[in-house]
Motif scaffolding. Structure first.
Motif, PDB file in Angstrom:
ATOM      1  N   MET A 253       0.712  -1.080  -0.092  1.00  0.00           N
ATOM      2  CA  MET A 253      -0.027   0.143   0.080  1.00  0.00           C
ATOM      3  C   MET A 253       0.970   1.278   0.004  1.00  0.00           C
ATOM      4  SD  MET A 253      -3.118  -1.070  -0.304  1.00  0.00           S
ATOM      5  CE  MET A 253      -3.864   0.453  -0.155  1.00  0.00           C
ATOM      6  N   LEU A 254       1.928   1.160   0.635  1.00  0.00           N
ATOM      7  CA  LEU A 254       2.793   2.268   0.660  1.00  0.00           C
ATOM      8  C   LEU A 254       3.448   2.919  -0.729  1.00  0.00           C
ATOM      9  CD1 LEU A 254       5.072   1.922   4.087  1.00  0.00           C
ATOM     10  CD2 LEU A 254       3.372   3.418   3.570  1.00  0.00           C
ATOM     11  N   ALA A 255       3.710   1.472  -1.395  1.00  0.00           N
ATOM     12  CA  ALA A 255       4.316   1.668  -2.986  1.00  0.00           C
ATOM     13  C   ALA A 255       3.218   2.287  -3.711  1.00  0.00           C
ATOM     14  CB  ALA A 255       4.632   0.473  -3.546  1.00  0.00           C
ATOM     15  N   MET A 256       1.935   2.029  -3.395  1.00  0.00           N
ATOM     16  CA  MET A 256       0.696   2.683  -4.304  1.00  0.00           C
ATOM     17  C   MET A 256       0.777   4.134  -3.955  1.00  0.00           C
ATOM     18  SD  MET A 256      -2.248  -0.085  -4.103  1.00  0.00           S
ATOM     19  CE  MET A 256      -3.245   1.059  -5.211  1.00  0.00           C
ATOM     20  N   GLU A 257       0.881   4.499  -2.679  1.00  0.00           N
ATOM     21  CA  GLU A 257       0.870   5.862  -2.161  1.00  0.00           C
ATOM     22  C   GLU A 257       1.845   6.570  -2.916  1.00  0.00           C
ATOM     23  OE1 GLU A 257      -1.421   7.697  -0.442  1.00  0.00           O
ATOM     24  OE2 GLU A 257      -2.448   5.798  -0.473  1.00  0.00           O
ATOM     25  N   CYS A 258       3.281   6.146  -2.961  1.00  0.00           N
ATOM     26  CA  CYS A 258       4.450   6.689  -3.748  1.00  0.00           C
ATOM     27  C   CYS A 258       3.895   6.901  -5.335  1.00  0.00           C
ATOM     28  CB  CYS A 258       5.554   5.825  -3.632  1.00  0.00           C
ATOM     29  SG  CYS A 258       7.170   6.189  -4.630  1.00  0.00           S
ATOM     30  N   GLU A 259       3.294   5.953  -6.028  1.00  0.00           N
ATOM     31  CA  GLU A 259       2.780   6.009  -7.176  1.00  0.00           C
ATOM     32  C   GLU A 259       1.791   7.196  -7.515  1.00  0.00           C
ATOM     33  OE1 GLU A 259       2.270   3.570 -10.193  1.00  0.00           O
ATOM     34  OE2 GLU A 259       3.245   1.899  -9.374  1.00  0.00           O
ATOM     35  N   PHE A 260       0.884   7.200  -6.506  1.00  0.00           N
ATOM     36  CA  PHE A 260      -0.154   8.223  -6.680  1.00  0.00           C
ATOM     37  C   PHE A 260       0.733   9.730  -6.541  1.00  0.00           C
ATOM     38  CE2 PHE A 260      -3.292   5.168  -4.363  1.00  0.00           C
ATOM     39  CZ  PHE A 260      -3.621   4.487  -5.310  1.00  0.00           C
ATOM     40  N   LEU A 261       1.487   9.806  -5.607  1.00  0.00           N
ATOM     41  CA  LEU A 261       2.035  11.118  -5.478  1.00  0.00           C
ATOM     42  C   LEU A 261       2.917  11.476  -7.039  1.00  0.00           C
ATOM     43  CD1 LEU A 261       3.747  11.292  -2.072  1.00  0.00           C
ATOM     44  CD2 LEU A 261       1.931  12.722  -2.918  1.00  0.00           C
ATOM     45  N   ALA A 262       3.585  10.275  -7.650  1.00  0.00           N
ATOM     46  CA  ALA A 262       4.579  10.490  -8.563  1.00  0.00           C
ATOM     47  C   ALA A 262       3.606  10.827  -9.817  1.00  0.00           C
ATOM     48  CB  ALA A 262       5.312   9.444  -8.704  1.00  0.00           C
ATOM     49  N   LYS A 263       2.464  10.121  -9.801  1.00  0.00           N
ATOM     50  CA  LYS A 263       1.577  10.530 -10.923  1.00  0.00           C
ATOM     51  C   LYS A 263       1.087  11.824 -10.838  1.00  0.00           C
ATOM     52  CE  LYS A 263       0.356   5.707 -12.155  1.00  0.00           C
ATOM     53  NZ  LYS A 263      -0.403   4.924 -13.157  1.00  0.00           N
ATOM     54  N   LYS A 264       0.610  12.470  -9.817  1.00  0.00           N
ATOM     55  CA  LYS A 264       0.158  13.692  -9.667  1.00  0.00           C
ATOM     56  C   LYS A 264       1.218  14.720 -10.228  1.00  0.00           C
ATOM     57  CE  LYS A 264      -2.728  13.352  -5.523  1.00  0.00           C
ATOM     58  NZ  LYS A 264      -2.673  13.803  -4.016  1.00  0.00           N
ATOM     59  N   PHE A 265       2.144  14.610  -9.968  1.00  0.00           N
ATOM     60  CA  PHE A 265       3.678  15.324 -10.369  1.00  0.00           C
ATOM     61  C   PHE A 265       4.345  14.949 -11.466  1.00  0.00           C
ATOM     62  CE2 PHE A 265       2.726  16.261  -5.983  1.00  0.00           C
ATOM     63  CZ  PHE A 265       2.472  17.844  -5.747  1.00  0.00           C
ATOM     64  N   ASP A 266       3.951  13.864 -11.978  1.00  0.00           N
ATOM     65  CA  ASP A 266       4.811  13.336 -13.364  1.00  0.00           C
ATOM     66  C   ASP A 266       6.308  13.262 -13.085  1.00  0.00           C
ATOM     67  OD1 ASP A 266       5.012  11.732 -15.653  1.00  0.00           O
ATOM     68  OD2 ASP A 266       5.158  13.689 -16.847  1.00  0.00           O
ATOM     69  N   ARG A 267       6.641  12.941 -11.828  1.00  0.00           N
ATOM     70  CA  ARG A 267       7.964  12.836 -11.414  1.00  0.00           C
ATOM     71  C   ARG A 267       8.871  11.810 -12.443  1.00  0.00           C
ATOM     72  NH1 ARG A 267      10.545  11.340  -5.346  1.00  0.00           N
ATOM     73  NH2 ARG A 267      12.378  11.937  -5.903  1.00  0.00           N
ATOM     74  N   PHE A 268       9.726  12.544 -13.058  1.00  0.00           N
ATOM     75  CA  PHE A 268      10.815  11.787 -13.912  1.00  0.00           C
ATOM     76  C   PHE A 268      10.066  11.043 -14.927  1.00  0.00           C
ATOM     77  CE2 PHE A 268      12.957  11.529  -9.618  1.00  0.00           C
ATOM     78  CZ  PHE A 268      13.738  12.723  -9.965  1.00  0.00           C
ATOM     79  N   GLY A 269       8.854  11.599 -15.587  1.00  0.00           N
ATOM     80  CA  GLY A 269       8.179  10.723 -16.397  1.00  0.00           C
ATOM     81  C   GLY A 269       7.971   9.406 -15.966  1.00  0.00           C
ATOM     82  N   TRP A 270       7.147   9.155 -14.884  1.00  0.00           N
ATOM     83  CA  TRP A 270       6.891   8.024 -14.160  1.00  0.00           C
ATOM     84  C   TRP A 270       6.888   6.849 -14.784  1.00  0.00           C
ATOM     85  CZ3 TRP A 270       8.602   7.226  -9.428  1.00  0.00           C
ATOM     86  CH2 TRP A 270       8.043   6.237  -8.729  1.00  0.00           C
ATOM     87  N   GLU A 271       5.583   6.897 -16.079  1.00  0.00           N
ATOM     88  CA  GLU A 271       5.249   6.074 -16.679  1.00  0.00           C
ATOM     89  C   GLU A 271       6.208   5.458 -17.658  1.00  0.00           C
ATOM     90  OE1 GLU A 271       2.381   4.320 -16.845  1.00  0.00           O
ATOM     91  OE2 GLU A 271       1.971   5.159 -15.134  1.00  0.00           O
ATOM     92  N   ARG A 272       7.468   6.489 -18.174  1.00  0.00           N
ATOM     93  CA  ARG A 272       8.377   5.844 -19.085  1.00  0.00           C
ATOM     94  C   ARG A 272       9.395   5.105 -17.969  1.00  0.00           C
ATOM     95  NH1 ARG A 272       8.249  11.477 -20.330  1.00  0.00           N
ATOM     96  NH2 ARG A 272      10.385  11.558 -19.032  1.00  0.00           N
ATOM     97  N   GLU A 273       9.619   5.309 -16.857  1.00  0.00           N
ATOM     98  CA  GLU A 273      10.372   4.839 -15.881  1.00  0.00           C
ATOM     99  C   GLU A 273       9.810   3.423 -15.491  1.00  0.00           C
ATOM    100  OE1 GLU A 273      13.643   5.488 -15.335  1.00  0.00           O
ATOM    101  OE2 GLU A 273      13.252   7.186 -16.904  1.00  0.00           O
ATOM    102  N   ARG A 274       8.692   3.006 -15.575  1.00  0.00           N
ATOM    103  CA  ARG A 274       8.127   1.882 -15.099  1.00  0.00           C
ATOM    104  C   ARG A 274       8.859   0.484 -15.432  1.00  0.00           C
ATOM    105  NH1 ARG A 274       3.965   1.211 -12.502  1.00  0.00           N
ATOM    106  NH2 ARG A 274       2.728   2.890 -13.254  1.00  0.00           N
ATOM    107  N   ASN A 275       8.884  -0.228 -14.393  1.00  0.00           N
ATOM    108  CA  ASN A 275       9.877  -1.439 -13.913  1.00  0.00           C
ATOM    109  C   ASN A 275      11.244  -1.098 -14.173  1.00  0.00           C
ATOM    110  OD1 ASN A 275       7.352  -2.708 -13.140  1.00  0.00           O
ATOM    111  ND2 ASN A 275       7.047  -2.987 -15.338  1.00  0.00           N
ATOM    112  N   THR A 276      11.888  -0.048 -13.918  1.00  0.00           N
ATOM    113  CA  THR A 276      13.048  -0.072 -13.881  1.00  0.00           C
ATOM    114  C   THR A 276      13.945   0.065 -12.685  1.00  0.00           C
ATOM    115  OG1 THR A 276      13.200   2.357 -13.911  1.00  0.00           O
ATOM    116  CG2 THR A 276      12.804   1.601 -16.081  1.00  0.00           C
TER     117      THR A 276
END
Length: 123
Positions: free
Chosen positions: A1-24
């Protein structure tokens, strides 16, 4: 659940192109750091702190340090909001003058050794 919270925050701010970095490895490390720093806190407290971190600085992606700081601020505020006791401070436990009161308070009445054997039987 903490990982999901991190993801929610990252998606709100598009940190480092979050989707491009998936599974890196970089994204995995970001999530691990977030989880390691916040694993000892209850999820609702982390969620509230994430919201507070976003509200307090809406132009910046909160990291785990920001979230942890918000948790600590929230806890400190809850402690400050606790009602203050209006009772006078209790006597110190080591105070010999108050020893009998302390014993009675906890329901213990010791037998006293008296010089007079008649008084001993009465007590």
């Amino acid at each position: 659940m903490l990982a999901m919270e991190c993801e929610f925050l990252a998606k709100k701010f598009d940190r480092f192109g979050w989707e491009r970095e998936r599974n890196t490895p970089a994204q995995d490390r970001l999530m691990l750091d977030f989880m390691d720093a916040l694993q000892d806190f209850p999820l609702p407290e982390v969620q509230a702190a994430c919201k507070a971190a976003v509200i307090s600085n809406p132009n910046k992606m909160p990291n785990e340090g920001h979230v942890r700081a918000e948790i600590m601020r929230g806890r400190a505020q809850r402690v400050r909001d606790l009602p203050r006791s209006s009772l006078e401070p209790r006597a110190k436990r080591g105070d010999p003058a108050n020893a009998d009161n302390i014993l009675r308070e906890i329901g213990f009445i010791p037998r006293r050794i008296c010089a007079d054997s008649d008084q001993q039987g009465a007590k």
